[in-house]
Design a protein around this motif. Sequence first.
Motif, mmCIF file in Angstrom:
data_model
loop_
_atom_site.group_PDB
_atom_site.id
_atom_site.type_symbol
_atom_site.label_atom_id
_atom_site.label_comp_id
_atom_site.label_asym_id
_atom_site.label_seq_id
_atom_site.Cartn_x
_atom_site.Cartn_y
_atom_site.Cartn_z
ATOM 1 N N LEU A 25 0.859 -1.175 0.000
ATOM 2 C CA LEU A 25 0.000 0.000 0.000
ATOM 3 C C LEU A 25 0.895 1.224 0.000
ATOM 4 C CD1 LEU A 25 -2.521 -1.118 2.754
ATOM 5 C CD2 LEU A 25 -2.788 -1.300 0.282
ATOM 6 N N GLN A 26 0.554 2.194 -0.812
ATOM 7 C CA GLN A 26 1.356 3.406 -0.863
ATOM 8 C C GLN A 26 0.617 4.542 -0.198
ATOM 9 O OE1 GLN A 26 2.729 4.151 -4.838
ATOM 10 N NE2 GLN A 26 4.089 2.415 -4.782
ATOM 11 N N TYR A 27 1.359 5.326 0.548
ATOM 12 C CA TYR A 27 0.808 6.465 1.269
ATOM 13 C C TYR A 27 0.781 7.671 0.349
ATOM 14 C CZ TYR A 27 -0.009 9.291 5.416
ATOM 15 O OH TYR A 27 -0.560 10.103 6.344
ATOM 16 N N LEU A 36 -5.989 -1.414 10.407
ATOM 17 C CA LEU A 36 -5.821 -0.737 11.688
ATOM 18 C C LEU A 36 -4.403 -0.897 12.225
ATOM 19 C CD1 LEU A 36 -7.008 0.856 14.054
ATOM 20 C CD2 LEU A 36 -7.628 -1.331 15.089
ATOM 21 N N ALA A 37 -3.917 -2.117 12.288
ATOM 22 C CA ALA A 37 -2.594 -2.393 12.855
ATOM 23 C C ALA A 37 -1.740 -3.128 11.826
ATOM 24 C CB ALA A 37 -2.737 -3.244 14.105
ATOM 25 N N GLY A 38 -0.435 -3.064 12.016
ATOM 26 C CA GLY A 38 0.435 -3.803 11.107
ATOM 27 C C GLY A 38 1.865 -3.317 11.129
ATOM 28 N N ASN A 56 -1.973 1.209 15.673
ATOM 29 C CA ASN A 56 -2.831 2.111 14.923
ATOM 30 C C ASN A 56 -1.964 2.754 13.833
ATOM 31 O OD1 ASN A 56 -4.302 4.360 13.954
ATOM 32 N ND2 ASN A 56 -5.534 4.359 15.819
ATOM 33 N N LEU A 57 -2.010 2.166 12.640
ATOM 34 C CA LEU A 57 -1.132 2.602 11.554
ATOM 35 C C LEU A 57 -1.345 4.055 11.163
ATOM 36 C CD1 LEU A 57 -1.082 -0.522 9.239
ATOM 37 C CD2 LEU A 57 0.867 0.503 10.394
ATOM 38 N N ARG A 58 -2.593 4.475 11.043
ATOM 39 C CA ARG A 58 -2.869 5.849 10.604
ATOM 40 C C ARG A 58 -2.238 6.858 11.573
ATOM 41 N NH1 ARG A 58 -5.393 7.682 6.803
ATOM 42 N NH2 ARG A 58 -6.570 5.802 6.399
ATOM 43 N N THR A 59 -2.433 6.644 12.858
ATOM 44 C CA THR A 59 -1.858 7.546 13.863
ATOM 45 C C THR A 59 -0.335 7.534 13.793
ATOM 46 O OG1 THR A 59 -3.755 7.277 15.317
ATOM 47 C CG2 THR A 59 -1.710 8.015 16.337
#
Length: 115
Positions: A25-27, A36-38, A56-59
Amino acid sequence: MDADFKQHVQRVEERFASLMASCILQYPLGTAQLPLAGVYLFTEGQRHLYVGRANNLRTRLNQHQRESSHANTAAFAALLAKEKCKIKREYGPKHARQIPENWHTEFSQAKARIR
């Protein structure tokens, strides 16, 4: 090789194979795409630069690049800035360390690079 240790080694190999087979996945990503996690990996070109794990990947990804983040939350940016400033790893009291004049500039530029 000890049987317990051998079992742990096999689990690592299986998990590594699973990780390498996972989709990339590219940001920046849409909300629906990001789990959520990873485990996350910052790569530039073909060079892997930093790997991390988050509940929490996004955070966590936002902490790495947010302008207001400090060195303790934007660890990758801090490493990039230390490399630019030629700061070697130091141990001991923080108040005894010398901060180069260009540290804050390099740290800000590193966060922008991550963005």
